[in-house]
Design a protein around this motif. Structure first.
Motif, PDB file in Angstrom:
ATOM      1  N   PRO A  59      69.573  19.270 -78.224  1.00  0.00           N
ATOM      2  CA  PRO A  59      68.571  20.536 -77.680  1.00  0.00           C
ATOM      3  C   PRO A  59      66.492  19.085 -78.334  1.00  0.00           C
ATOM      4  O   PRO A  59      67.629  18.177 -78.892  1.00  0.00           O
ATOM      5  CB  PRO A  59      67.926  21.723 -78.966  1.00  0.00           C
ATOM      6  CG  PRO A  59      68.203  21.093 -79.836  1.00  0.00           C
ATOM      7  CD  PRO A  59      70.337  20.724 -79.875  1.00  0.00           C
ATOM      8  N   ARG A  60      65.617  19.335 -77.457  1.00  0.00           N
ATOM      9  CA  ARG A  60      65.223  18.167 -77.395  1.00  0.00           C
ATOM     10  C   ARG A  60      64.765  18.277 -78.845  1.00  0.00           C
ATOM     11  O   ARG A  60      64.282  16.748 -78.942  1.00  0.00           O
ATOM     12  CB  ARG A  60      63.597  18.288 -76.046  1.00  0.00           C
ATOM     13  CG  ARG A  60      63.298  16.834 -76.082  1.00  0.00           C
ATOM     14  CD  ARG A  60      62.084  17.304 -75.045  1.00  0.00           C
ATOM     15  NE  ARG A  60      61.348  15.781 -74.751  1.00  0.00           N
ATOM     16  CZ  ARG A  60      59.690  15.888 -75.405  1.00  0.00           C
ATOM     17  NH1 ARG A  60      59.605  16.324 -76.833  1.00  0.00           N
ATOM     18  NH2 ARG A  60      58.976  14.851 -75.716  1.00  0.00           N
ATOM     19  N   ALA A  61      64.548  19.081 -79.954  1.00  0.00           N
ATOM     20  CA  ALA A  61      63.497  18.862 -80.675  1.00  0.00           C
ATOM     21  C   ALA A  61      64.649  18.190 -81.745  1.00  0.00           C
ATOM     22  O   ALA A  61      64.094  17.944 -82.468  1.00  0.00           O
ATOM     23  CB  ALA A  61      63.342  20.618 -81.362  1.00  0.00           C
ATOM     24  N   PHE A  62      66.168  18.429 -81.239  1.00  0.00           N
ATOM     25  CA  PHE A  62      66.281  16.876 -82.568  1.00  0.00           C
ATOM     26  C   PHE A  62      66.444  15.742 -81.982  1.00  0.00           C
ATOM     27  O   PHE A  62      67.379  14.782 -82.369  1.00  0.00           O
ATOM     28  CB  PHE A  62      67.853  17.635 -82.714  1.00  0.00           C
ATOM     29  CG  PHE A  62      68.674  16.917 -84.153  1.00  0.00           C
ATOM     30  CD1 PHE A  62      68.468  17.819 -85.347  1.00  0.00           C
ATOM     31  CD2 PHE A  62      69.332  15.801 -83.758  1.00  0.00           C
ATOM     32  CE1 PHE A  62      69.381  18.019 -86.325  1.00  0.00           C
ATOM     33  CE2 PHE A  62      70.153  15.560 -84.934  1.00  0.00           C
ATOM     34  CZ  PHE A  62      69.836  16.412 -86.675  1.00  0.00           C
ATOM     35  N   GLN A  63      66.402  15.698 -80.528  1.00  0.00           N
ATOM     36  CA  GLN A  63      66.154  14.019 -80.484  1.00  0.00           C
ATOM     37  C   GLN A  63      65.262  12.718 -81.021  1.00  0.00           C
ATOM     38  O   GLN A  63      63.819  13.667 -81.092  1.00  0.00           O
ATOM     39  CB  GLN A  63      65.672  13.859 -78.741  1.00  0.00           C
ATOM     40  CG  GLN A  63      65.403  12.597 -78.296  1.00  0.00           C
ATOM     41  CD  GLN A  63      67.047  11.265 -78.286  1.00  0.00           C
ATOM     42  OE1 GLN A  63      67.501  11.982 -78.057  1.00  0.00           O
ATOM     43  NE2 GLN A  63      66.639  10.404 -78.982  1.00  0.00           N
ATOM     44  N   ARG A  64      65.675  11.880 -81.502  1.00  0.00           N
ATOM     45  CA  ARG A  64      65.674  10.772 -82.866  1.00  0.00           C
ATOM     46  C   ARG A  64      64.061  10.256 -81.378  1.00  0.00           C
ATOM     47  O   ARG A  64      64.136   9.939 -80.110  1.00  0.00           O
ATOM     48  CB  ARG A  64      65.637  10.267 -83.333  1.00  0.00           C
ATOM     49  CG  ARG A  64      65.337   9.044 -83.387  1.00  0.00           C
ATOM     50  CD  ARG A  64      65.164   8.710 -85.229  1.00  0.00           C
ATOM     51  NE  ARG A  64      64.545   8.244 -85.884  1.00  0.00           N
ATOM     52  CZ  ARG A  64      63.720   8.316 -86.799  1.00  0.00           C
ATOM     53  NH1 ARG A  64      62.595   9.159 -87.358  1.00  0.00           N
ATOM     54  NH2 ARG A  64      63.776   6.964 -87.508  1.00  0.00           N
ATOM     55  N   LYS A  65      62.680  10.795 -82.066  1.00  0.00           N
ATOM     56  CA  LYS A  65      61.706  10.114 -81.357  1.00  0.00           C
ATOM     57  C   LYS A  65      61.951  10.380 -79.782  1.00  0.00           C
ATOM     58  O   LYS A  65      62.209   9.439 -79.255  1.00  0.00           O
ATOM     59  CB  LYS A  65      61.163   8.594 -81.536  1.00  0.00           C
ATOM     60  CG  LYS A  65      61.306   7.859 -82.604  1.00  0.00           C
ATOM     61  CD  LYS A  65      61.366   6.715 -82.680  1.00  0.00           C
ATOM     62  CE  LYS A  65      61.234   5.831 -84.576  1.00  0.00           C
ATOM     63  NZ  LYS A  65      61.153   4.114 -84.081  1.00  0.00           N
ATOM     64  N   ALA A  66      61.507  11.494 -78.974  1.00  0.00           N
ATOM     65  CA  ALA A  66      61.811  12.144 -78.241  1.00  0.00           C
ATOM     66  C   ALA A  66      61.004  11.453 -77.676  1.00  0.00           C
ATOM     67  O   ALA A  66      61.042  11.379 -76.060  1.00  0.00           O
ATOM     68  CB  ALA A  66      62.378  13.914 -77.933  1.00  0.00           C
ATOM     69  N   ASP A  67      59.276  11.587 -77.627  1.00  0.00           N
ATOM     70  CA  ASP A  67      58.414  11.110 -76.290  1.00  0.00           C
ATOM     71  C   ASP A  67      58.708   9.767 -76.351  1.00  0.00           C
ATOM     72  O   ASP A  67      58.247   8.855 -75.124  1.00  0.00           O
ATOM     73  CB  ASP A  67      57.356  10.357 -77.262  1.00  0.00           C
ATOM     74  CG  ASP A  67      57.118  12.210 -77.154  1.00  0.00           C
ATOM     75  OD1 ASP A  67      57.720  13.282 -76.727  1.00  0.00           O
ATOM     76  OD2 ASP A  67      55.998  12.707 -78.574  1.00  0.00           O
ATOM     77  N   THR A  68      59.854   8.955 -76.601  1.00  0.00           N
ATOM     78  CA  THR A  68      60.466   7.069 -76.134  1.00  0.00           C
ATOM     79  C   THR A  68      60.605   7.237 -75.986  1.00  0.00           C
ATOM     80  O   THR A  68      61.403   6.024 -75.044  1.00  0.00           O
ATOM     81  CB  THR A  68      59.888   6.518 -77.871  1.00  0.00           C
ATOM     82  OG1 THR A  68      60.762   6.921 -78.529  1.00  0.00           O
ATOM     83  CG2 THR A  68      58.902   7.114 -78.380  1.00  0.00           C
ATOM     84  N   VAL A  69      62.348   7.742 -75.239  1.00  0.00           N
ATOM     85  CA  VAL A  69      63.414   8.292 -74.720  1.00  0.00           C
ATOM     86  C   VAL A  69      63.217   7.399 -73.044  1.00  0.00           C
ATOM     87  O   VAL A  69      62.127   7.606 -72.324  1.00  0.00           O
ATOM     88  CB  VAL A  69      64.341   9.274 -74.552  1.00  0.00           C
ATOM     89  CG1 VAL A  69      64.630   9.402 -73.263  1.00  0.00           C
ATOM     90  CG2 VAL A  69      63.952  10.443 -76.031  1.00  0.00           C
ATOM     91  N   THR A  70      64.098   6.633 -73.156  1.00  0.00           N
ATOM     92  CA  THR A  70      64.021   6.166 -72.186  1.00  0.00           C
ATOM     93  C   THR A  70      64.534   6.514 -71.123  1.00  0.00           C
ATOM     94  O   THR A  70      64.887   5.604 -69.529  1.00  0.00           O
ATOM     95  CB  THR A  70      64.435   4.279 -72.150  1.00  0.00           C
ATOM     96  OG1 THR A  70      65.269   3.972 -72.918  1.00  0.00           O
ATOM     97  CG2 THR A  70      62.975   3.280 -73.507  1.00  0.00           C
ATOM     98  N   ALA A  71      65.919   7.134 -71.314  1.00  0.00           N
ATOM     99  CA  ALA A  71      66.168   7.960 -70.172  1.00  0.00           C
ATOM    100  C   ALA A  71      65.085   8.351 -68.340  1.00  0.00           C
ATOM    101  O   ALA A  71      63.974   8.839 -69.021  1.00  0.00           O
ATOM    102  CB  ALA A  71      67.259   9.239 -70.521  1.00  0.00           C
ATOM    103  N   GLY A  72      65.523   8.333 -67.458  1.00  0.00           N
ATOM    104  CA  GLY A  72      64.451   9.055 -66.487  1.00  0.00           C
ATOM    105  C   GLY A  72      64.514  10.812 -66.478  1.00  0.00           C
ATOM    106  O   GLY A  72      63.387  11.384 -67.407  1.00  0.00           O
ATOM    107  N   SER A  73      65.372  11.221 -65.409  1.00  0.00           N
ATOM    108  CA  SER A  73      65.512  12.683 -66.062  1.00  0.00           C
ATOM    109  C   SER A  73      66.768  13.390 -67.252  1.00  0.00           C
ATOM    110  O   SER A  73      68.228  12.817 -67.158  1.00  0.00           O
ATOM    111  CB  SER A  73      66.342  13.198 -64.411  1.00  0.00           C
ATOM    112  OG  SER A  73      66.226  14.634 -64.696  1.00  0.00           O
ATOM    113  N   VAL A  74      66.347  14.048 -67.669  1.00  0.00           N
ATOM    114  CA  VAL A  74      66.875  14.054 -69.012  1.00  0.00           C
ATOM    115  C   VAL A  74      67.377  16.211 -69.428  1.00  0.00           C
ATOM    116  O   VAL A  74      66.861  16.402 -68.801  1.00  0.00           O
ATOM    117  CB  VAL A  74      66.208  14.093 -70.651  1.00  0.00           C
ATOM    118  CG1 VAL A  74      67.637  14.329 -71.345  1.00  0.00           C
ATOM    119  CG2 VAL A  74      65.898  12.224 -70.642  1.00  0.00           C
TER     120      VAL A  74
END
Length: 405
Positions: free
Chosen positions: A196-211
């Motif tokens: 889930p997004r909550a576990f993504q490290r530094k989710a606000d800076t993820v460089t992917a487009g559509s996730v």
């Protein structure tokens, strides 16, 4: 076509049937990368798509059982050795990808897929998608590329300092692929994450487009065997360092000492390179195996002492099991940071592992109400993420977008 993609005589997959699309999956030959994808493959096949999965021969049985056609590629034995150094592992993966390209190109020569699914450790799949000019979706078993990921996990500031990158650039240039390697590897246009997004490290800076943060895709694991729980009613403690960095006899001896006199039934995996007889006397309340069907044990577990691989963390959270994380490498250290940050358990650095520290940590994670709340919150997030169905839906949306452009 240049010699880098010369034909090797590998048989092409079977021709399409029905109204579904042809989806190709490219993955790294490691359980932590393959296992999260299998339920999604089964779901895509059930929806009428034809899936061709590129992997080494030792993973072919479980991939076939998931419903995919298999295209195998070969790796020398030295390329299968695990390294705790993430940089060394990345260099090895890049070499593997370039080495496998001729076999893979030959296998798909007359059967170009409509969509490519790929793991970052199997970036050759992304390169082939660019060469074929078909859409690609990253299947992420661990953190998506985020701001600072190269320095945090690999100790370099940019991609040019990664070993093997120059070789990949040459392969791209030789085949007329103009997309920058940085965009291909670090800025995926579409991605499905098995957490889930909550576990993504530094989710606000993820460089992917559509996730799509689908969470873990937990399907049939009958190929792993069956585990029967104890009949004495004791709470179960699972101890496992995963599948790659398991040659830790001293760690296992510490675990035996730590939990010999507790009220817990301990299930410990030690991999296939350790002889349990060499670990000394084992109490009756402990069972030791090379491996176990982890989901079966987690369904009964009160706590999990783990290396902190993303798959293990997510499987534990899906079952509401708190964690004591003993990381073996930098990616697992990042997971341990997230575990503590979200109150899912404790981070116990392996140099601090003692019998007393293990006992205290397990006692804490099984009794701390804040950790119980944190686990419940993430478990709910996983249930809401949608798992296998959400992942397959995202992949079908990518197919639809490709058809309309």
């Amino acid at each position: 076509m240049s010699s880098a993609f010369a034909s090797t005589g590998v048989a092409a997959p079977s021709p399409p049937s029905g109204g579904g699309r042809h989806i190709a999956v490219f993955n790294a030959p490691q359980p932590g990368h393959v296992t999260p994808t299998l339920a999604v493959v089964t779901e895509l096949v059930a929806r009428g798509h034809r899936v061709t999965y590129a992997i080494t021969e030792d993973f072919a049985p479980q991939v076939k059982a998931a419903g995919a056609d298999v295209v195998t590629y070969c790796l020398p034995s030295a390329a299968r050795e695990a390294s705790e150094d993430l940089m060394a592992g990345a260099a090895q993966a890049m070499q593997q990808n370039v080495r496998a390209l001729p076999e893979l190109m030959a296998a798909f020569a007359d059967d170009t897929p409509d969509l490519v699914l790929y793991d970052l450790a199997a970036a050759g799949g992304r390169l082939l998608a660019a060469y074929w000019q078909v859409p690609a979706v990253l299947l992420a078993p661990t953190h998506l590329p985020y701001e600072g990921i190269l320095s945090e996990l690999y100790g370099v500031q940019d991609l040019s300092h990664m070993p093997g990158v120059g070789m990949l650039r040459m392969v791209l240039a030789a085949h007329g692929v103009t997309e920058p390697l940085e965009e291909l590897l670090l800025a995926p246009r579409q991605a499905v994450a098995f957490f889930p997004r909550a576990f993504q490290r530094k989710a606000d800076t993820v460089t992917a487009g559509s996730v799509t943060y689908a969470g873990p895709a937990l399907g049939d694991r009958s190929y792993q065997g069956i585990w029967k729980p104890p009949q004495d009613g004791r709470p179960v403690l699972l101890v496992s360092l995963g599948t790659r960095y398991t040659h830790r006899p001293e760690f296992y001896r510490v675990c035996i000492e730590a939990f010999a006199d507790t009220d817990m039934h301990v299930v410990m995996t030690v991999g296939h390179s350790i002889d349990p007889a060499g670990l000394g006397p084992v109490p009756k309340t402990m069972e030791i195996h090379p491996s176990v069907p982890q989901l079966d044990v987690l369904a009964r577990a009160a706590a999990f002492v783990t290396h902190g691989g993303m798959g293990s963390v997510m499987e534990a959270m899906a079952h509401g099991v708190p964690l004591v994380v003993v990381p073996q490498m930098t990616e697992q250290q990042a997971n341990a940071h997230q575990v503590e940050h979200l109150s899912l358990g404790l981070h116990l650095p392996r140099e601090q592992v003692t019998p007393q520290a293990l006992r205290d940590s397990v006692q804490r994670v099984t009794t701390d109400p804040e950790i119980a709340r944190g686990v419940a919150v993430l478990r709910q997030a996983i249930q809401e993420a949608g798992g296998t169905v959400a992942a397959a839906d995202a992949i079908e949306r990518a197919l639809t977008r490709a058809q309309t452009h």
